[in-house]
Structures are given as structure tokens and as C-alpha cells.
Motif scaffolding. Sequence first.
Motif, PDB file in Angstrom:
ATOM      1  N   GLY A 158       0.804  -1.216   0.000  1.00  0.00           N
ATOM      2  CA  GLY A 158       0.000   0.000   0.000  1.00  0.00           C
ATOM      3  C   GLY A 158       0.835   1.263   0.000  1.00  0.00           C
ATOM      4  N   ASP A 159       2.104   1.150   0.317  1.00  0.00           N
ATOM      5  CA  ASP A 159       2.973   2.334   0.303  1.00  0.00           C
ATOM      6  C   ASP A 159       3.267   2.762  -1.133  1.00  0.00           C
ATOM      7  OD1 ASP A 159       5.188   1.498   3.124  1.00  0.00           O
ATOM      8  OD2 ASP A 159       3.170   2.379   3.044  1.00  0.00           O
ATOM      9  N   ARG A 160       3.469   4.078  -1.276  1.00  0.00           N
ATOM     10  CA  ARG A 160       3.999   4.562  -2.549  1.00  0.00           C
ATOM     11  C   ARG A 160       5.509   4.542  -2.450  1.00  0.00           C
ATOM     12  NH1 ARG A 160      -0.700   8.817  -2.632  1.00  0.00           N
ATOM     13  NH2 ARG A 160      -2.228   7.637  -3.840  1.00  0.00           N
ATOM     14  N   VAL A 161       6.123   4.084  -3.532  1.00  0.00           N
ATOM     15  CA  VAL A 161       7.543   3.771  -3.488  1.00  0.00           C
ATOM     16  C   VAL A 161       8.241   4.226  -4.759  1.00  0.00           C
ATOM     17  CG1 VAL A 161       7.228   1.747  -1.986  1.00  0.00           C
ATOM     18  CG2 VAL A 161       7.116   1.474  -4.475  1.00  0.00           C
ATOM     19  N   ILE A 162       9.545   4.336  -4.641  1.00  0.00           N
ATOM     20  CA  ILE A 162      10.404   4.507  -5.804  1.00  0.00           C
ATOM     21  C   ILE A 162      11.121   3.172  -6.013  1.00  0.00           C
ATOM     22  CG2 ILE A 162      12.362   5.762  -6.790  1.00  0.00           C
ATOM     23  CD1 ILE A 162       9.978   7.529  -6.336  1.00  0.00           C
ATOM     24  N   VAL A 163      11.057   2.662  -7.233  1.00  0.00           N
ATOM     25  CA  VAL A 163      11.684   1.385  -7.553  1.00  0.00           C
ATOM     26  C   VAL A 163      12.729   1.597  -8.643  1.00  0.00           C
ATOM     27  CG1 VAL A 163      11.334  -0.992  -8.339  1.00  0.00           C
ATOM     28  CG2 VAL A 163       9.506   0.195  -7.124  1.00  0.00           C
ATOM     29  N   LYS A 164      13.905   1.002  -8.401  1.00  0.00           N
ATOM     30  CA  LYS A 164      14.881   1.007  -9.500  1.00  0.00           C
ATOM     31  C   LYS A 164      15.072  -0.424  -9.988  1.00  0.00           C
ATOM     32  CE  LYS A 164      19.389   2.386 -11.137  1.00  0.00           C
ATOM     33  NZ  LYS A 164      20.621   3.163 -10.907  1.00  0.00           N
ATOM     34  N   THR A 165      15.058  -0.568 -11.318  1.00  0.00           N
ATOM     35  CA  THR A 165      15.191  -1.915 -11.874  1.00  0.00           C
ATOM     36  C   THR A 165      16.587  -2.099 -12.474  1.00  0.00           C
ATOM     37  OG1 THR A 165      14.440  -1.268 -14.073  1.00  0.00           O
ATOM     38  CG2 THR A 165      12.749  -1.952 -12.484  1.00  0.00           C
ATOM     39  N   GLN A 178       4.298  -8.122  -2.466  1.00  0.00           N
ATOM     40  CA  GLN A 178       5.693  -8.515  -2.603  1.00  0.00           C
ATOM     41  C   GLN A 178       5.903  -9.861  -1.954  1.00  0.00           C
ATOM     42  OE1 GLN A 178       8.577  -5.942  -0.730  1.00  0.00           O
ATOM     43  NE2 GLN A 178       7.357  -5.689   1.125  1.00  0.00           N
ATOM     44  N   ASN A 179       6.664 -10.675  -2.619  1.00  0.00           N
ATOM     45  CA  ASN A 179       7.057 -11.972  -2.033  1.00  0.00           C
ATOM     46  C   ASN A 179       8.482 -12.267  -2.477  1.00  0.00           C
ATOM     47  OD1 ASN A 179       6.967 -13.079  -4.648  1.00  0.00           O
ATOM     48  ND2 ASN A 179       4.831 -13.723  -4.371  1.00  0.00           N
ATOM     49  N   ALA A 180       8.931 -13.443  -2.186  1.00  0.00           N
ATOM     50  CA  ALA A 180      10.337 -13.756  -2.409  1.00  0.00           C
ATOM     51  C   ALA A 180      10.702 -13.714  -3.883  1.00  0.00           C
ATOM     52  CB  ALA A 180      10.679 -15.113  -1.819  1.00  0.00           C
ATOM     53  N   SER A 181       9.714 -13.996  -4.751  1.00  0.00           N
ATOM     54  CA  SER A 181      10.069 -14.097  -6.163  1.00  0.00           C
ATOM     55  C   SER A 181       9.830 -12.812  -6.944  1.00  0.00           C
ATOM     56  CB  SER A 181       9.310 -15.253  -6.812  1.00  0.00           C
ATOM     57  OG  SER A 181       7.932 -15.023  -6.709  1.00  0.00           O
ATOM     58  N   ARG A 182       8.834 -11.979  -6.512  1.00  0.00           N
ATOM     59  CA  ARG A 182       8.574 -10.786  -7.312  1.00  0.00           C
ATOM     60  C   ARG A 182       7.829  -9.742  -6.503  1.00  0.00           C
ATOM     61  NH1 ARG A 182       3.885 -13.513 -11.024  1.00  0.00           N
ATOM     62  NH2 ARG A 182       2.193 -13.244  -9.498  1.00  0.00           N
ATOM     63  N   ILE A 183       7.811  -8.540  -7.064  1.00  0.00           N
ATOM     64  CA  ILE A 183       6.943  -7.496  -6.506  1.00  0.00           C
ATOM     65  C   ILE A 183       5.895  -7.126  -7.540  1.00  0.00           C
ATOM     66  CG2 ILE A 183       8.765  -6.537  -5.047  1.00  0.00           C
ATOM     67  CD1 ILE A 183       8.921  -4.160  -7.005  1.00  0.00           C
ATOM     68  N   GLU A 184       4.775  -6.681  -7.028  1.00  0.00           N
ATOM     69  CA  GLU A 184       3.699  -6.240  -7.901  1.00  0.00           C
ATOM     70  C   GLU A 184       3.421  -4.791  -7.573  1.00  0.00           C
ATOM     71  OE1 GLU A 184       0.679  -9.231  -8.076  1.00  0.00           O
ATOM     72  OE2 GLU A 184      -0.824  -7.769  -8.720  1.00  0.00           O
ATOM     73  N   ILE A 185       3.517  -3.949  -8.614  1.00  0.00           N
ATOM     74  CA  ILE A 185       3.355  -2.513  -8.369  1.00  0.00           C
ATOM     75  C   ILE A 185       2.277  -1.930  -9.274  1.00  0.00           C
ATOM     76  CG2 ILE A 185       5.641  -2.017  -7.458  1.00  0.00           C
ATOM     77  CD1 ILE A 185       6.637  -1.450 -10.242  1.00  0.00           C
ATOM     78  N   ARG A 195       2.390  -3.586 -12.904  1.00  0.00           N
ATOM     79  CA  ARG A 195       3.507  -4.420 -13.326  1.00  0.00           C
ATOM     80  C   ARG A 195       3.896  -5.412 -12.266  1.00  0.00           C
ATOM     81  NH1 ARG A 195       8.033  -0.765 -16.098  1.00  0.00           N
ATOM     82  NH2 ARG A 195       9.156  -2.742 -15.870  1.00  0.00           N
ATOM     83  N   LYS A 196       4.407  -6.521 -12.742  1.00  0.00           N
ATOM     84  CA  LYS A 196       5.014  -7.494 -11.844  1.00  0.00           C
ATOM     85  C   LYS A 196       6.492  -7.579 -12.229  1.00  0.00           C
ATOM     86  CE  LYS A 196       0.657  -9.934 -11.556  1.00  0.00           C
ATOM     87  NZ  LYS A 196      -0.168 -11.045 -12.052  1.00  0.00           N
ATOM     88  N   ILE A 197       7.319  -7.391 -11.217  1.00  0.00           N
ATOM     89  CA  ILE A 197       8.753  -7.379 -11.505  1.00  0.00           C
ATOM     90  C   ILE A 197       9.438  -8.449 -10.671  1.00  0.00           C
ATOM     91  CG2 ILE A 197      10.864  -5.983 -11.554  1.00  0.00           C
ATOM     92  CD1 ILE A 197       9.167  -3.517 -11.622  1.00  0.00           C
ATOM     93  N   PRO A 198      10.198  -9.348 -11.301  1.00  0.00           N
ATOM     94  CA  PRO A 198      10.935 -10.347 -10.523  1.00  0.00           C
ATOM     95  C   PRO A 198      11.884  -9.650  -9.561  1.00  0.00           C
ATOM     96  CG  PRO A 198      10.991 -10.863 -12.881  1.00  0.00           C
ATOM     97  CD  PRO A 198      10.412  -9.491 -12.756  1.00  0.00           C
ATOM     98  N   GLN A 199      12.008 -10.239  -8.378  1.00  0.00           N
ATOM     99  CA  GLN A 199      12.872  -9.631  -7.365  1.00  0.00           C
ATOM    100  C   GLN A 199      14.298  -9.437  -7.870  1.00  0.00           C
ATOM    101  OE1 GLN A 199      12.375  -8.175  -4.549  1.00  0.00           O
ATOM    102  NE2 GLN A 199      10.651  -9.064  -3.439  1.00  0.00           N
ATOM    103  N   ILE A 205      14.358  -0.484  -3.622  1.00  0.00           N
ATOM    104  CA  ILE A 205      13.018   0.066  -3.499  1.00  0.00           C
ATOM    105  C   ILE A 205      13.017   0.975  -2.269  1.00  0.00           C
ATOM    106  CG2 ILE A 205      12.244  -1.972  -2.211  1.00  0.00           C
ATOM    107  CD1 ILE A 205       9.539  -1.651  -3.650  1.00  0.00           C
ATOM    108  N   ALA A 206      12.482   2.185  -2.438  1.00  0.00           N
ATOM    109  CA  ALA A 206      12.533   3.169  -1.361  1.00  0.00           C
ATOM    110  C   ALA A 206      11.143   3.763  -1.169  1.00  0.00           C
ATOM    111  CB  ALA A 206      13.533   4.265  -1.704  1.00  0.00           C
ATOM    112  N   ARG A 207      10.878   4.132   0.059  1.00  0.00           N
ATOM    113  CA  ARG A 207       9.549   4.586   0.396  1.00  0.00           C
ATOM    114  C   ARG A 207       9.416   6.104   0.247  1.00  0.00           C
ATOM    115  NH1 ARG A 207       6.962   4.147   6.396  1.00  0.00           N
ATOM    116  NH2 ARG A 207       4.999   5.201   5.884  1.00  0.00           N
ATOM    117  N   ILE A 208       8.306   6.551  -0.350  1.00  0.00           N
ATOM    118  CA  ILE A 208       8.006   7.976  -0.442  1.00  0.00           C
ATOM    119  C   ILE A 208       7.288   8.369   0.839  1.00  0.00           C
ATOM    120  CG2 ILE A 208       6.851   9.799  -1.737  1.00  0.00           C
ATOM    121  CD1 ILE A 208       6.754   7.881  -4.153  1.00  0.00           C
TER     122      ILE A 208
END
Lengths: 213, 213
Positions: A158-165, A178-185, A195-199, A205-208
Motif C-alpha cells: 500500500g505504500d507509494r515507493v520509488i523502484v529502480k530496476t 511482494q514476495n520472495a520471487s517478485r513485486i507487484e506494483i 507491473r510485476k517485476i521479478p525480485q 526500493i525506497a519509500r516515499i
Amino acid sequence: MLTHEQIWRAIDRLATLFGYSPSGLAKQSGLDPTSFNKSKRISPDGKPRWPSTESISRILNATGATMSDFLSLVEDVEAQTKNKSIPLVGFAQAGAKGFFDEQGYPEGDSWDEINFPEYDKYNDDMLYALEISDDSMEPLYREGDVLIISPKSTPRIGDRVIVKTTGGEIMAKELVKQNASRIEIKSLNPEHDDRKIPQNEVVWIARILWVSQ
Amino acid sequence: MLTHEQIWRAIDRLATLFGYSPSGLAKQSGLDPTSFNKSKRISPDGKPRWPSTESISRILNATGATMSDFLSLVEDVEAQTKNKSIPLVGFAQAGAKGFFDEQGYPEGDSWDEINFPEYDKYNDDMLYALEISDDSMEPLYREGDVLIISPKSTPRIGDRVIVKTTGGEIMAKELVKQNASRIEIKSLNPEHDDRKIPQNEVVWIARILWVSQ
DNA sequence: CTGTAAATAAGAAAATAATCCTATTTTTGT
DNA sequence: ACAAAAATAGGATTATTTTCTTATTTACAG
């Protein structure tokens, strides 16, 4: 509140901070080198000795420290959480009677309080800001808005975040899962897909925490 | 840095803050009532007189003020902007190399700085917060978000604001236009219409400074 | 390990802050 | 408007901080 112990400890800490002994700090400040001798802090008859504010002024002047710096040395808390308590009420309640005066200032006893700007004590030194420079994230974020980011806070669902891939993208999204294999944003702009991004493609990932308006 | 003028002004302000004259404060603190006489602040030979830190300790003790309180009295800024400088970069630039390390912390020399939380000096004491308790303003504001409001800041075109009307409504909108006869406000939720409100139906309007995420 | 410089202990003297005191002004309460 | 209390001015005195001084200890460089 200011105690005898606090004032002398602050003087000692200021000396250490700037690479001096108490004697060296006194000398550097134009005082007698024996001014801050520990043996002179209590009189022979047992009474505490209090330096004058002029002495304090001189040591600050000699070191370039501010009163604010000195205050943080006076106090025991190493990393003071510089919050201020401000009134808080639910937006939906605010229209009811008894919350505002005619000029729009809070009035009445029904307000809660919140510390602002409340951010984790543990990453106080690590905050940074990102400024929005286009309108791709409207209506949530507009050009000129500033996002306050905490890289150390652990984001939750539920947090808004900054993600770098690993592809080098930096995105502002809402963390859905989020789980061990991926995050869903979830996109903050309804025109873009979630999007679903593999971990292993997430660099960090940083919190706004806050957004300017 | 601490000057003679600052220390005496702080003593005067502390007195006023707690409803004393300087003489009354001295008395209340167990000092001689003439201790803080203005005529005693400069010697007959023109030299400034500096109170001892014991005197400072006693007046804080008598009033219950902290050193932090006293510091804010020492400094010239009436409402000190307790900001901290944090790194800032444009969101669009942030994906380029040289801005973050592998853990997501700012690195490199290309960052600007911003003071946070920067709010108007003139209304430091007047900030309040509103907490969003439903989803009627999504995606901009979600349940649980906290809005930091400055009732004293003069809103400008483009600002997000809280408006109270004579009908008792309290709304969060974007200020589009304002003139002597009316204001024009844009809904933060695309599902709702923009509005034009005659100035005589606006009870007050306050600026939204920050939103939690 | 040794010599030198810096730091510290501690007493005495000088300088300065606080107290005591008197007089005047200002403020407050009636 | 007036009396009383509080506040302030400012000089004298006392108390306290800082400086001066001597001696000892500690730290540092060679």
C-alpha cells in the motif's frame, strides 16, 4: 532545564568535536588554558562553578559552532527527533462545527495531534528528495512537486515507493504485493498498466514519505 | 555563535513568554530582582555584562522551559524554520547513472539540495493536519493520508487548497483562478466538476503544504 | 626510553557577576 | 485620580569566575 553536568559535558564534547582538549579549546578561544580544568568545576567548598555566557560565546566563536550545535551537545539524545506536534483531524469531520474558527484556524478540543515531519528515527540522515519535472504522473504528482524519500524505510503493501530496476528505470508506484520471487506494483497514473517485476530485477526500493503540494 | 545582544534578548523574551517582567523573572528564579536590569547589562565603563550559565539554568528551572525553548528565543528568527537540508534531484534525471548507489542511496556530486520541511516562517505556529478517511479523492489522496495545512499562507494559482464555504463545506481543490468577485477551483478527482465560487461564499481558504504517502 | 610540550591540579590575585541598598519611575488596582 | 506595588536605575559591597602562577602529570615525538 540546564544542569551543571550538562554545561560542562557540552564544553568537553565541543572540544572533542573540534579536535581539542578542554585546555586547548580554552586557549583557542582566548581564555586561560586552565579555565576548563576539571579541578575548577567544583569549588574546594563543594559548590559547583558555572561558566559565564561570555565564555560560551567565545568557544562558539572560536570553533564556528552555532548555539544549535551547542544545544545538541548539551542534550543527551544523540539524534534528536526534531518533530513538532501539530493538530490533526479527519478530513471528513472537518466540516462539522467546532473545528475551525471563522478565519480557518483550528479551534476546539476535538483535535488529535500528529508529529510533523515524522519520519523514521533510524534514517534521519538518509532522506533525499526527487522533484517532478513533467506531467506524466498527474493527477497525483505534478511538475514541480517534491517527493521526500526514505531509502532505509522498509516499504509495506500500500505504500507509494520509488523502484529502480536492473534495466536502469526509476519509477514511482504503489506497492501492491511482494514476495520472495517478485513485486507487484500499481501505476500511479491510470493510463499505465500495473507491473510485476521479478525480485532479481529490483535493484532497490525506497519509500516515499511526503509530497509537496 | 552567541552574542551579548542575543543572550539578553532571549532572557527578555523568556520573561514575556511566561508573563513576567525581567525583574519578575529574576525574582521568580531566586535571583535578585535587579539582576536583569537593563542598566546593568553594560558596565559604566562600557563593557558588556554576561550572565552566568547558572543564572540561565535558574530561569529555565523556574519557568519549566527547556534549552531548546531557550535556543529558539536566542535566535533572531521569530519562528525558526527547523529545516534540514536534504539532497534533491529531478525525477526524470534520477534514472541516469551517477545519482544512486546500488543500495538506493544518493551518491555523486550532481544533487541539488532542498530544505525540508520548508514552510512559511510566518505561520509556523499555525500548521495543522487533516487526515483523509475515505477514497473519494483517489488517486490523489487515499484513506489514511495526512495533509499538512497552512492557514496563513496566501494561496497562489496552481496551489492545492482547502476551501470552506458559507454552506459549511470543506473541500480540497486546486486553485485555478481568483479575483475580487470569485474563485475558480478544480476538482482533484476527475469524476467531479470544477467550480466557481463567489468570494462572498468563501469563508476561508488555506494552502496544503505536504501530503504523507 | 627519554626529553619536550601540552594538559591538568590547585592556590592566589584580579576581574566580573550577583546581591544589597536607596531612589525614582512605571504600572496596577481601587 | 490616587495610593500602593512592582519595576527599573544605578552605586556600593559581596560572591564568583577568570586569570595568573607554580607544580605535577600526561602525551607525544624522536
